[in-house]
Design a protein around this motif. Structure first.
Motif, PDB file in Angstrom:
ATOM      1  N   GLU A  84      -6.718   3.525  17.443  1.00 49.02           N
ATOM      2  CA  GLU A  84      -6.069   1.970  17.998  1.00 49.02           C
ATOM      3  C   GLU A  84      -5.149   1.664  16.052  1.00 49.02           C
ATOM      4  O   GLU A  84      -5.130   2.410  15.216  1.00 49.02           O
ATOM      5  CB  GLU A  84      -7.214   1.179  18.058  1.00 49.02           C
ATOM      6  N   VAL A  85      -4.349   0.561  16.468  1.00 43.08           N
ATOM      7  CA  VAL A  85      -3.809   0.440  15.044  1.00 43.08           C
ATOM      8  C   VAL A  85      -4.546  -0.432  14.688  1.00 43.08           C
ATOM      9  O   VAL A  85      -5.305  -1.727  15.199  1.00 43.08           O
ATOM     10  CB  VAL A  85      -2.818   0.116  15.451  1.00 43.08           C
ATOM     11  N   ILE A  86      -5.246  -0.350  13.197  1.00 46.97           N
ATOM     12  CA  ILE A  86      -6.422  -1.546  12.965  1.00 46.97           C
ATOM     13  C   ILE A  86      -5.490  -2.731  12.251  1.00 46.97           C
ATOM     14  O   ILE A  86      -5.851  -3.697  11.746  1.00 46.97           O
ATOM     15  CB  ILE A  86      -7.386  -0.799  12.611  1.00 46.97           C
ATOM     16  N   ASP A  87      -4.343  -2.336  11.135  1.00 50.76           N
ATOM     17  CA  ASP A  87      -3.487  -2.367  10.465  1.00 50.76           C
ATOM     18  C   ASP A  87      -2.443  -2.191  10.500  1.00 50.76           C
ATOM     19  O   ASP A  87      -1.777  -1.213  10.928  1.00 50.76           O
ATOM     20  CB  ASP A  87      -4.619  -3.371   9.308  1.00 50.76           C
ATOM     21  N   CYS A  88      -1.639  -3.344   9.739  1.00 52.30           N
ATOM     22  CA  CYS A  88      -0.156  -3.201   9.271  1.00 52.30           C
ATOM     23  C   CYS A  88       0.139  -4.272   7.997  1.00 52.30           C
ATOM     24  O   CYS A  88      -0.028  -5.494   7.915  1.00 52.30           O
ATOM     25  CB  CYS A  88       0.846  -3.518  10.304  1.00 52.30           C
ATOM     26  N   ASP A  89       1.409  -3.859   7.509  1.00 52.83           N
ATOM     27  CA  ASP A  89       1.646  -3.658   6.003  1.00 52.83           C
ATOM     28  C   ASP A  89       3.251  -3.857   5.916  1.00 52.83           C
ATOM     29  O   ASP A  89       3.465  -2.782   6.690  1.00 52.83           O
ATOM     30  CB  ASP A  89       1.560  -3.793   4.820  1.00 52.83           C
ATOM     31  N   ALA A  90       3.714  -4.439   5.826  1.00 53.05           N
ATOM     32  CA  ALA A  90       5.404  -4.694   6.077  1.00 53.05           C
ATOM     33  C   ALA A  90       6.195  -5.317   4.392  1.00 53.05           C
ATOM     34  O   ALA A  90       5.242  -6.353   3.529  1.00 53.05           O
ATOM     35  CB  ALA A  90       5.934  -5.724   7.039  1.00 53.05           C
ATOM     36  N   SER A  91       6.843  -4.634   4.084  1.00 52.52           N
ATOM     37  CA  SER A  91       7.528  -4.793   2.497  1.00 52.52           C
ATOM     38  C   SER A  91       8.692  -6.106   2.302  1.00 52.52           C
ATOM     39  O   SER A  91       8.953  -6.431   3.608  1.00 52.52           O
ATOM     40  CB  SER A  91       7.994  -4.103   2.135  1.00 52.52           C
ATOM     41  N   PHE A  92       8.391  -6.550   1.174  1.00 51.19           N
ATOM     42  CA  PHE A  92       9.049  -8.143   0.789  1.00 51.19           C
ATOM     43  C   PHE A  92      10.017  -7.436   0.171  1.00 51.19           C
ATOM     44  O   PHE A  92       8.852  -8.456  -1.052  1.00 51.19           O
ATOM     45  CB  PHE A  92       8.306  -8.987   1.676  1.00 51.19           C
ATOM     46  N   HIS A  93      11.236  -7.602  -0.279  1.00 50.89           N
ATOM     47  CA  HIS A  93      11.903  -7.957  -1.942  1.00 50.89           C
ATOM     48  C   HIS A  93      10.743  -7.299  -2.870  1.00 50.89           C
ATOM     49  O   HIS A  93      10.679  -8.105  -3.728  1.00 50.89           O
ATOM     50  CB  HIS A  93      12.519  -8.658  -1.941  1.00 50.89           C
ATOM     51  N   GLY A  94       9.825  -5.809  -2.922  1.00 47.44           N
ATOM     52  CA  GLY A  94       9.338  -4.831  -3.561  1.00 47.44           C
ATOM     53  C   GLY A  94       7.702  -5.707  -3.770  1.00 47.44           C
ATOM     54  O   GLY A  94       7.631  -4.817  -4.944  1.00 47.44           O
ATOM     55  N   ARG A  95       7.669  -6.861  -2.975  1.00 46.91           N
ATOM     56  CA  ARG A  95       6.440  -6.639  -2.301  1.00 46.91           C
ATOM     57  C   ARG A  95       5.520  -6.911  -1.223  1.00 46.91           C
ATOM     58  O   ARG A  95       7.118  -6.134  -0.082  1.00 46.91           O
ATOM     59  CB  ARG A  95       6.065  -8.310  -2.879  1.00 46.91           C
ATOM     60  N   HIS A  96       4.683  -6.491   0.105  1.00 48.16           N
ATOM     61  CA  HIS A  96       4.419  -6.790   0.796  1.00 48.16           C
ATOM     62  C   HIS A  96       3.735  -7.564   1.236  1.00 48.16           C
ATOM     63  O   HIS A  96       2.872  -7.981   0.711  1.00 48.16           O
ATOM     64  CB  HIS A  96       3.981  -5.225   1.285  1.00 48.16           C
ATOM     65  N   PHE A  97       3.165  -7.934   2.522  1.00 47.97           N
ATOM     66  CA  PHE A  97       3.013  -8.590   3.383  1.00 47.97           C
ATOM     67  C   PHE A  97       2.123  -8.134   4.321  1.00 47.97           C
ATOM     68  O   PHE A  97       2.581  -7.342   4.970  1.00 47.97           O
ATOM     69  CB  PHE A  97       3.293 -10.207   3.976  1.00 47.97           C
TER      70      PHE A  97
END
Length: 225
Positions: A84-97
């Motif tokens: 199952e998908v338990i989390d996700c991070d996504a990049s944002f201009h060299g950082r991530h949210f």
């Protein structure tokens, strides 16, 4: 051999602005199964999330950002012991949210995280309204198009170089794509033909950059005489 069916099962659904001119051309995929660094960006994973089985890293490559030649953004899908998908991070201009909302309302079809791509810039957010917090949201795709020329970032330090003339040509070229974001979005699903390993993508990028620069020279040839 890469299992593209399995990789596609967890791939994010990306929502692009209706006026977006640039789309992914390659996606380098890495499966992380223990604590350690990302192979493609400056980030380290502790693997301390309860129930975590592995992390799928999607290094998503565009030939162009509206402000510079080449773009590399990332999505990390955290998969649990029961797949199952338990989390996700996504990049944002060299950082991530965090890419997965607390109520998981942007998890579509059970395994696909719904992410919005910043118009022209391609950084990710789980909700489109978040982009309105950016002071240069509209300027970045219009007056500021091309202003960063040929970008060099961490994974490619020392792999290729740029100079003032190259940056000037890239800026002139990207000025021809300047646009006003519609701030209305449509769903894009990554074609399985785009998937490759990170190692292969890393080898391909300098070649693609060389090809794009040749195309820019050809495009500008008749315009600068």
């Amino acid at each position: 051999m890469m299992n593209t069916e399995w990789i596609s099962k967890y791939a994010p659904y990306i929502y692009f602005d209706n006026n977006e001119p640039f789309f992914p051309v390659r996606v380098g995929v890495t499966v992380l199964e223990e604590a350690g660094p990302s192979p493609s960006t400056r980030r380290t994973f502790a693997f301390d999330e309860p129930g975590l089985k592995y992390i799928i890293e999607y290094a998503i490559y565009w030939d162009y950002d509206i402000q510079h030649l080449y773009e590399l953004e990332h999505v990390w899908i955290y998969v649990g012991q029961n797949d199952e998908v338990i989390d996700c991070d996504a990049s944002f201009h060299g950082r991530h949210f965090k890419g997965l909302l607390r109520d998981r309302s942007n998890l579509v079809d059970g395994t696909h995280v719904k992410l919005y791509s910043q118009p022209g810039k391609h950084a990710f957010m789980p909700q489109a309204d978040m982009f309105y917090l950016l002071p240069e949201l509209m300027l970045a795709t219009d007056e500021y198009a091309g202003r960063r020329g040929l970008l060099i970032t961490g994974p490619f330090d020392g792999v290729y170089s740029t100079d003032d003339e190259t940056d000037r040509k890239v800026e002139l070229y990207l000025q021809s794509f300047r646009f006003k974001p519609a701030m209305e979005f449509w769903e894009y699903r990554i074609d399985s033909a785009l998937y490759t390993t990170w190692e292969q993508l890393h080898a391909e990028v300098p070649v693609r950059i060389k090809e794009r620069l040749a195309e820019i020279d050809e495009f500008l040839g008749g315009k600068e005489k």
